[in-house]
Design a protein around this motif. Structure first.
Motif, PDB file in Angstrom:
ATOM      1  N   LEU A 111      -0.101  16.228 -15.517  1.00 41.09           N
ATOM      2  CA  LEU A 111       0.535  15.335 -14.541  1.00 41.09           C
ATOM      3  C   LEU A 111       1.998  15.095 -14.881  1.00 41.09           C
ATOM      4  O   LEU A 111       2.851  15.040 -13.979  1.00 41.09           O
ATOM      5  CB  LEU A 111      -0.229  14.020 -14.477  1.00 41.09           C
ATOM      6  CG  LEU A 111      -1.339  13.911 -13.420  1.00 41.09           C
ATOM      7  CD1 LEU A 111      -0.753  13.917 -12.011  1.00 41.09           C
ATOM      8  CD2 LEU A 111      -2.373  15.022 -13.561  1.00 41.09           C
ATOM      9  N   GLU A 112       2.311  14.970 -16.152  1.00 40.72           N
ATOM     10  CA  GLU A 112       3.717  14.834 -16.543  1.00 40.72           C
ATOM     11  C   GLU A 112       4.514  16.051 -16.081  1.00 40.72           C
ATOM     12  O   GLU A 112       5.617  15.913 -15.523  1.00 40.72           O
ATOM     13  CB  GLU A 112       3.824  14.705 -18.067  1.00 40.72           C
ATOM     14  CG  GLU A 112       3.413  13.369 -18.626  1.00 40.72           C
ATOM     15  CD  GLU A 112       3.509  13.345 -20.132  1.00 40.72           C
ATOM     16  OE1 GLU A 112       4.099  12.393 -20.668  1.00 40.72           O
ATOM     17  OE2 GLU A 112       3.001  14.281 -20.784  1.00 40.72           O
ATOM     18  N   ARG A 113       3.966  17.223 -16.310  1.00 42.23           N
ATOM     19  CA  ARG A 113       4.671  18.454 -15.925  1.00 42.23           C
ATOM     20  C   ARG A 113       4.866  18.524 -14.414  1.00 42.23           C
ATOM     21  O   ARG A 113       5.948  18.885 -13.928  1.00 42.23           O
ATOM     22  CB  ARG A 113       3.876  19.664 -16.419  1.00 42.23           C
ATOM     23  CG  ARG A 113       4.585  20.998 -16.194  1.00 42.23           C
ATOM     24  CD  ARG A 113       3.937  22.115 -16.981  1.00 42.23           C
ATOM     25  NE  ARG A 113       2.576  22.411 -16.499  1.00 42.23           N
ATOM     26  CZ  ARG A 113       1.472  22.090 -17.150  1.00 42.23           C
ATOM     27  NH1 ARG A 113       1.542  21.436 -18.308  1.00 42.23           N
ATOM     28  NH2 ARG A 113       0.278  22.408 -16.670  1.00 42.23           N
ATOM     29  N   ALA A 114       3.844  18.163 -13.664  1.00 40.89           N
ATOM     30  CA  ALA A 114       3.953  18.189 -12.210  1.00 40.89           C
ATOM     31  C   ALA A 114       5.042  17.235 -11.717  1.00 40.89           C
ATOM     32  O   ALA A 114       5.853  17.592 -10.852  1.00 40.89           O
ATOM     33  CB  ALA A 114       2.610  17.823 -11.591  1.00 40.89           C
ATOM     34  N   LEU A 115       5.067  16.023 -12.254  1.00 42.54           N
ATOM     35  CA  LEU A 115       6.058  15.046 -11.813  1.00 42.54           C
ATOM     36  C   LEU A 115       7.473  15.471 -12.186  1.00 42.54           C
ATOM     37  O   LEU A 115       8.421  15.221 -11.429  1.00 42.54           O
ATOM     38  CB  LEU A 115       5.734  13.672 -12.406  1.00 42.54           C
ATOM     39  CG  LEU A 115       4.448  13.021 -11.888  1.00 42.54           C
ATOM     40  CD1 LEU A 115       4.188  11.708 -12.616  1.00 42.54           C
ATOM     41  CD2 LEU A 115       4.492  12.794 -10.382  1.00 42.54           C
ATOM     42  N   ARG A 116       7.614  16.127 -13.316  1.00 48.36           N
ATOM     43  CA  ARG A 116       8.955  16.597 -13.707  1.00 48.36           C
ATOM     44  C   ARG A 116       9.461  17.671 -12.750  1.00 48.36           C
ATOM     45  O   ARG A 116      10.661  17.739 -12.478  1.00 48.36           O
ATOM     46  CB  ARG A 116       8.933  17.112 -15.143  1.00 48.36           C
ATOM     47  CG  ARG A 116       8.804  15.996 -16.174  1.00 48.36           C
ATOM     48  CD  ARG A 116       9.093  16.481 -17.586  1.00 48.36           C
ATOM     49  NE  ARG A 116       8.950  15.398 -18.534  1.00 48.36           N
ATOM     50  CZ  ARG A 116       7.918  15.250 -19.361  1.00 48.36           C
ATOM     51  NH1 ARG A 116       6.955  16.173 -19.385  1.00 48.36           N
ATOM     52  NH2 ARG A 116       7.857  14.224 -20.184  1.00 48.36           N
ATOM     53  N   THR A 117       8.567  18.519 -12.239  1.00 46.15           N
ATOM     54  CA  THR A 117       9.017  19.522 -11.268  1.00 46.15           C
ATOM     55  C   THR A 117       9.507  18.875  -9.978  1.00 46.15           C
ATOM     56  O   THR A 117      10.225  19.509  -9.200  1.00 46.15           O
ATOM     57  CB  THR A 117       7.884  20.517 -10.926  1.00 46.15           C
ATOM     58  OG1 THR A 117       6.846  19.848 -10.193  1.00 46.15           O
ATOM     59  CG2 THR A 117       7.315  21.160 -12.181  1.00 46.15           C
ATOM     60  N   LEU A 118       9.130  17.614  -9.748  1.00 50.84           N
ATOM     61  CA  LEU A 118       9.545  16.883  -8.557  1.00 50.84           C
ATOM     62  C   LEU A 118      10.771  16.014  -8.811  1.00 50.84           C
ATOM     63  O   LEU A 118      11.174  15.222  -7.956  1.00 50.84           O
ATOM     64  CB  LEU A 118       8.392  16.005  -8.066  1.00 50.84           C
ATOM     65  CG  LEU A 118       7.128  16.764  -7.661  1.00 50.84           C
ATOM     66  CD1 LEU A 118       5.955  15.804  -7.522  1.00 50.84           C
ATOM     67  CD2 LEU A 118       7.340  17.552  -6.381  1.00 50.84           C
TER      68      LEU A 118
END
Length: 240
Positions: A111-118
């Motif tokens: 989830l951290e990785r996903a939010l960083r891509t945003l």
């Protein structure tokens, strides 16, 4: 890997669809789902034992959020039916007594990785008196002038003898309505909640459209698959 997309026609049918993830995993195949649940307040089992539970259910109804009781997680969470996402990853396990910490760690990192891509900079943990308080949460600094740290993501886990499910909620937008219904529900339950701790992806500077958020989270949760491009996709209904 099995991927479920979309939303079933009713709250109950949609819950049945999510339960299928555990059945698929029990058969030896991991499964992932990221979707927009129907409008509802989902109460945890701890809530049902509180004296104010009936009042809290009525508070949800009065604000147009049907109350339901969920199978995983702690305190109440709210879904607005449009801009609040749920996610789940189920996997087969050999020993239900081990692996919980590692599964939480993988999901949190995904989830951290996903939010960083945003474009967000999430941090682990949550402010005091957050909704559905728990050890496994993600927060972010609000992009508004007040710059408060607010909770965006809650993560929970359900473990059976043959499969484990890590699931959670991501608030994408519509902070004011979500904070309002949660404030009324938590007040009725007699559980501390500071509505200012309710955050959203949009409030932290990310998109207001849930679809890119959904896609980013799905990609992150599929990242562990040997061949995510070869995942079997099952469509459940509308675009939720």
């Amino acid at each position: 890997m099995r991927v479920f997309r979309g939303r079933a026609a009713s709250i109950e049918a949609d819950r049945d669809a999510s339960r299928r993830l555990l059945s698929v995993a029990a058969g030896g195949e991991p499964a992932v789902r990221v979707w927009t649940p129907h409008r509802q307040v989902a109460f945890g089992r701890r809530d049902t034992r509180l004296e104010g539970f009936d009042r809290a259910r009525e508070a949800a109804r009065e604000r147009g959020f049907p109350p339901i009781e969920r199978d995983v997680g702690g305190r109440a969470v709210a879904y607005d039916g449009e801009r609040t996402l749920a996610f789940a990853r189920a996997e087969p396990i050999a020993d239900f007594r081990t692996g919980s910490t590692a599964r939480y760690e993988r999901a949190t990192a995904d989830l951290e990785r996903a939010l960083r891509t945003l474009g967000l900079e999430p941090s682990r943990g949550e402010p005091e008196e957050s909704f559905c308080p728990g050890t496994h949460s993600l927060s972010a600094t609000d992009a508004s002038a007040d710059g408060r740290r607010r909770k965006l993501v809650g993560i929970a886990q359900r473990v059976r003898a043959d499969a484990a499910l890590v699931a959670g909620v991501v608030l994408v937008a519509n902070r004011d309505e979500l904070a309002g219904v949660l404030e009324g529900v938590y007040d009725a339950l007699g559980v501390a909640l500071d509505p200012a701790t309710v955050g959203t992806v949009a409030g932290a500077g990310g998109p207001t459209d849930p679809e890119p958020v959904r896609a980013a989270i799905e990609d992150a949760l599929l990242g562990e698959a040997d061949d995510p491009t070869g995942a079997s996709v099952e469509h459940l209904g509308d675009g939720g």
